[in-house]
Design a protein around this motif. Structure first.
Motif, PDB file in Angstrom:
ATOM      1  N   LEU A  78      47.545  53.892  42.577  1.00 41.38           N
ATOM      2  CA  LEU A  78      48.295  54.544  43.649  1.00 41.38           C
ATOM      3  C   LEU A  78      49.639  55.038  43.151  1.00 41.38           C
ATOM      4  N   GLU A  79      50.082  56.147  43.724  1.00 38.69           N
ATOM      5  CA  GLU A  79      51.393  56.668  43.373  1.00 38.69           C
ATOM      6  C   GLU A  79      52.483  56.041  44.222  1.00 38.69           C
ATOM      7  N   LYS A  80      52.124  55.603  45.428  1.00 35.64           N
ATOM      8  CA  LYS A  80      53.082  54.981  46.341  1.00 35.64           C
ATOM      9  C   LYS A  80      52.685  53.535  46.541  1.00 35.64           C
ATOM     10  N   SER A  81      53.651  52.714  46.856  1.00 35.22           N
ATOM     11  CA  SER A  81      53.321  51.316  47.125  1.00 35.22           C
ATOM     12  C   SER A  81      52.703  51.177  48.509  1.00 35.22           C
ATOM     13  N   VAL A  82      51.832  50.192  48.655  1.00 42.66           N
ATOM     14  CA  VAL A  82      51.209  49.882  49.934  1.00 42.66           C
ATOM     15  C   VAL A  82      51.440  48.411  50.225  1.00 42.66           C
ATOM     16  N   THR A  83      51.191  48.011  51.447  1.00 40.43           N
ATOM     17  CA  THR A  83      51.429  46.631  51.829  1.00 40.43           C
ATOM     18  C   THR A  83      50.248  45.745  51.496  1.00 40.43           C
ATOM     19  N   ASN A  84      50.438  44.724  50.697  1.00 41.28           N
ATOM     20  CA  ASN A  84      49.473  43.666  50.387  1.00 41.28           C
ATOM     21  C   ASN A  84      48.050  44.140  50.122  1.00 41.28           C
ATOM     22  N   PRO A  85      47.798  44.912  49.069  1.00 47.96           N
ATOM     23  CA  PRO A  85      46.461  45.432  48.817  1.00 47.96           C
ATOM     24  C   PRO A  85      45.455  44.411  48.299  1.00 47.96           C
ATOM     25  N   ILE A  86      45.902  43.246  47.817  1.00 47.32           N
ATOM     26  CA  ILE A  86      44.962  42.288  47.231  1.00 47.32           C
ATOM     27  C   ILE A  86      44.785  41.066  48.114  1.00 47.32           C
ATOM     28  N   SER A  87      44.936  41.238  49.406  1.00 47.65           N
ATOM     29  CA  SER A  87      44.945  40.103  50.313  1.00 47.65           C
ATOM     30  C   SER A  87      43.661  39.290  50.325  1.00 47.65           C
ATOM     31  N   HIS A  88      42.484  39.884  50.557  1.00 43.60           N
ATOM     32  CA  HIS A  88      41.276  39.099  50.775  1.00 43.60           C
ATOM     33  C   HIS A  88      40.424  38.882  49.530  1.00 43.60           C
ATOM     34  N   ARG A  89      40.809  39.362  48.395  1.00 48.40           N
ATOM     35  CA  ARG A  89      39.996  39.199  47.199  1.00 48.40           C
ATOM     36  C   ARG A  89      40.656  38.294  46.166  1.00 48.40           C
ATOM     37  N   THR A  90      41.450  37.331  46.592  1.00 45.38           N
ATOM     38  CA  THR A  90      42.151  36.486  45.627  1.00 45.38           C
ATOM     39  C   THR A  90      41.200  35.616  44.817  1.00 45.38           C
ATOM     40  N   SER A  91      40.066  35.185  45.399  1.00 43.12           N
ATOM     41  CA  SER A  91      39.140  34.350  44.636  1.00 43.12           C
ATOM     42  C   SER A  91      38.512  35.142  43.491  1.00 43.12           C
ATOM     43  N   LEU A  92      38.197  36.403  43.714  1.00 40.87           N
ATOM     44  CA  LEU A  92      37.661  37.259  42.658  1.00 40.87           C
ATOM     45  C   LEU A  92      38.706  37.460  41.569  1.00 40.87           C
ATOM     46  N   ARG A  93      39.920  37.699  41.981  1.00 41.05           N
ATOM     47  CA  ARG A  93      41.024  37.893  41.051  1.00 41.05           C
ATOM     48  C   ARG A  93      41.232  36.626  40.213  1.00 41.05           C
ATOM     49  N   ASP A  94      41.262  35.481  40.878  1.00 45.69           N
ATOM     50  CA  ASP A  94      41.440  34.206  40.171  1.00 45.69           C
ATOM     51  C   ASP A  94      40.295  33.954  39.194  1.00 45.69           C
ATOM     52  N   TYR A  95      39.086  34.298  39.597  1.00 42.35           N
ATOM     53  CA  TYR A  95      37.921  34.101  38.740  1.00 42.35           C
ATOM     54  C   TYR A  95      38.076  34.888  37.437  1.00 42.35           C
ATOM     55  N   TYR A  96      38.423  36.167  37.552  1.00 42.36           N
ATOM     56  CA  TYR A  96      38.500  37.016  36.363  1.00 42.36           C
ATOM     57  C   TYR A  96      39.733  36.754  35.508  1.00 42.36           C
ATOM     58  N   LEU A  97      40.741  36.117  36.052  1.00 45.96           N
ATOM     59  CA  LEU A  97      41.912  35.778  35.239  1.00 45.96           C
ATOM     60  C   LEU A  97      41.764  34.431  34.534  1.00 45.96           C
ATOM     61  N   ASP A  98      40.705  33.712  34.836  1.00 50.29           N
ATOM     62  CA  ASP A  98      40.437  32.423  34.197  1.00 50.29           C
ATOM     63  C   ASP A  98      39.508  32.642  32.997  1.00 50.29           C
ATOM     64  N   TRP A  99      40.049  32.531  31.780  1.00 58.48           N
ATOM     65  CA  TRP A  99      39.285  32.816  30.570  1.00 58.48           C
ATOM     66  C   TRP A  99      38.121  31.847  30.356  1.00 58.48           C
ATOM     67  N   GLN A 100      38.132  30.707  31.011  1.00 60.42           N
ATOM     68  CA  GLN A 100      37.024  29.763  30.874  1.00 60.42           C
ATOM     69  C   GLN A 100      35.728  30.347  31.445  1.00 60.42           C
ATOM     70  N   ASN A 101      35.843  31.318  32.336  1.00 62.99           N
ATOM     71  CA  ASN A 101      34.656  31.931  32.939  1.00 62.99           C
ATOM     72  C   ASN A 101      33.991  32.968  32.030  1.00 62.99           C
ATOM     73  N   TYR A 102      34.657  33.336  30.932  1.00 65.36           N
ATOM     74  CA  TYR A 102      34.107  34.360  30.044  1.00 65.36           C
ATOM     75  C   TYR A 102      32.788  33.930  29.405  1.00 65.36           C
ATOM     76  N   ASP A 103      32.711  32.708  28.942  1.00 65.88           N
ATOM     77  CA  ASP A 103      31.511  32.243  28.239  1.00 65.88           C
ATOM     78  C   ASP A 103      30.591  31.501  29.212  1.00 65.88           C
ATOM     79  N   THR A 104      30.020  32.258  30.138  1.00 67.42           N
ATOM     80  CA  THR A 104      29.177  31.717  31.199  1.00 67.42           C
ATOM     81  C   THR A 104      27.725  31.657  30.737  1.00 67.42           C
TER      82      THR A 104
END
Length: 190
Positions: A78-104
């Motif tokens: 986005l070129e402009k900021s928006v209000t809270n775009p990652i509100s309901h997908r935090t579990s997906l975000r947390d999953y992909y930021l955890d490197w332990q999940n890479y070698d599944t």
């Protein structure tokens, strides 16, 4: 841990506003940034997607969450900021930021893919039109009762040109609405 694809993905997403993960993956493969990551095709796909999503979420943190929208099938810079775009997908975000999940394991990859396709079907499969909705839409679109796909396409193009967000009098909300209506009407064309 820094993802080696972060800089390359940043360079790629700067070239176009909206991306889909599979298209971004193809770009990375075509430019040689991603090679085969596993002998098992399912795990190879999983690992590739993991690295891409991990890099996207790392970029999101670096760019401020208001600038990079990320979902499973839609990535938008986005070129402009928006209000809270990652509100309901935090579990997906947390999953992909955890490197332990890479070698599944292969079993976990199969379960994740089955879950993904189940969610995809529930979220993106539109119900069929009721008779009442069908008549309302054909009337609104000024289509005959037994319209052909060619007639519908002509009507769609006229509506799209009129309401496209890039047009001076265009409206993104109206354009999205007529696109959804068009997709529904396509299923009933002769």
């Amino acid at each position: 841990m820094l993802n080696p694809l972060t800089d390359k993905i940043f360079d790629i997403i700067l070239t176009k506003k909206v991306w889909q993960v599979h298209i971004l993956a193809s770009e990375l493969i075509n430019c040689g940034a991603v090679k085969s990551l596993d002998e098992n095709p399912q795990r190879d796909l999983f690992k590739r997607n993991f690295l891409i999503m991990n890099a996207l979420y790392q970029l999101q943190e670096q760019l401020l969450p208001q600038i990079l929208l990320i979902s499973t099938l839609h990535i938008e810079l986005l070129e402009k900021s928006v209000t809270n775009p990652i509100s309901h997908r935090t579990s997906l975000r947390d999953y992909y930021l955890d490197w332990q999940n890479y070698d599944t394991s292969t079993q976990e990859v199969d379960a994740l893919l089955n879950d993904f396709w189940g969610q995809f079907e529930r979220e993106y499969t539109k119900p069929t039109l009721t008779q009442e909705d069908y008549h309302a839409l054909t009337s609104k679109w000024q289509l005959p009762n037994n319209y052909t796909l060619k007639e519908l396409q002509k009507c769609w193009r006229q509506q799209a040109l009129k309401h496209h967000p890039d047009k001076p009098d265009g409206c993104a909300i109206k354009f999205k609405q007529i696109k959804e209506e068009y997709e529904q009407l396509k299923n009933t064309a002769r």
